[in-house]
Motif scaffolding. Structure first.
Motif: not given
Length: 197
Positions: A129-138
Motif C-alpha cells: 500500500q505504501n509503495i503504490l500510494s507513492q507511485i500514485h502521488t509521484a
C-alpha cells in the motif's frame, strides 16, 4: 544480455527470494512488450522500480531523450553496482519505499512514467500500500504506470488508483507474466476502466 547476468539474478533470488521475486531476468519478449507500452515522446522523467540486471533499462535508454531524468531503484547491491557501471548518467537508490523522498531531493515533483517489476505478491499489505500510494502521488495526472506481475492479484488494487488501459499476458517469459498498462486519472473524481486480458 551479458552472459553473467542470469547468474547474478539467480544469486540475488537465492539470497532474498521475496525481494527479487524470480529466478531469471525479464525475457526479451517481456522487455519489448513493456517498452512498446510507453509513449516515449511524452517522457522526460521516469523511474524503474526493480530493474534487476537491466534487461528493460537497456531498451528504455535507447528510447529516452538524452535530457531525460532517470531513477533506478534496486535493492540487490550487486545488481545495483552492476547497473551503476553501465548507466552512470542515471540516479540510483536502493529502496522504492522512499520513491517520493528521492525524486524530491532531485527537485523533481512528478514523473511522466514509472515501470515496476517489484514482486508485490511477496510484500506485506502495508508495504504494498505504501509503495503504490507513492507511485500514485509521484505520477503526474495522465502519467503512465507499467507494472508486470506473475498473476492478476494486483488488478483490484490498481483499479482503485488508476485507469487500466489494458492487461497483456506474456507467455514467453519464465514464469509467464501479466503486464498492467495504467494511467493516473486526470480527473480523480471520474473513473473509467478499459481492459483486455
Amino acid at each position: 544480455m551479458k552472459t553473467y547476468e542470469p547468474f547474478l539474478f539467480l544469486q540475488g533470488f537465492l539470497k532474498n527470494p521475496k525481494r527479487v521475486g524470480s529466478v531469471l531476468p525479464s525475457s526479451k519478449f517481456l522487455a519489448n512488450k513493456i517498452v512498446q507500452s510507453v509513449q516515449w515522446d511524452e517522457v522526460k522523467t521516469i523511474a524503474e522500480l526493480g530493474p534487476g540486471t537491466g534487461v528493460i533499462t537497456r531498451l528504455m535508454r535507447a528510447e529516452l531523450p538524452k535530457s531525460a531524468t532517470v531513477f533506478l531503484f534496486e535493492r540487490d547491491p550487486k545488481m545495483r553496482s552492476n547497473l551503476k557501471k553501465t548507466y552512470p548518467e542515471f540516479l540510483f537508490h536502493s529502496n522504492a519505499s522512499y520513491l517520493l523522498k528521492r525524486i524530491h531531493q532531485e527537485q523533481i515533483h512528478q514523473l511522466d512514467c514509472i515501470i515496476s517489476g517489484l514482486p508485490f505478491f511477496n510484500f506485506s499489505r502495508e508495504m504494498r500500500q505504501n509503495i503504490l500510494s507513492q507511485i500514485h502521488t509521484a505520477l503526474r495526472p495522465g502519467g503512465t504506470l507499467v507494472l508486470y506481475q506473475h498473476s492478476l492479484h494486483m488488478k483490484k488494487q490498481l483499479t482503485e488508483l488508476f485507469d487500466i488501459d489494458k492487461i497483456e499476458f506474456v507467455p514467453l517469459s519464465f514464469p509467464p507474466v501479466f503486464v498492467y498498462i495504467c494511467r493516473k486519472k486526470k480527473d480523480e473524481g471520474h473513473s473509467e476502466t478499459r481492459e483486455s486480458v
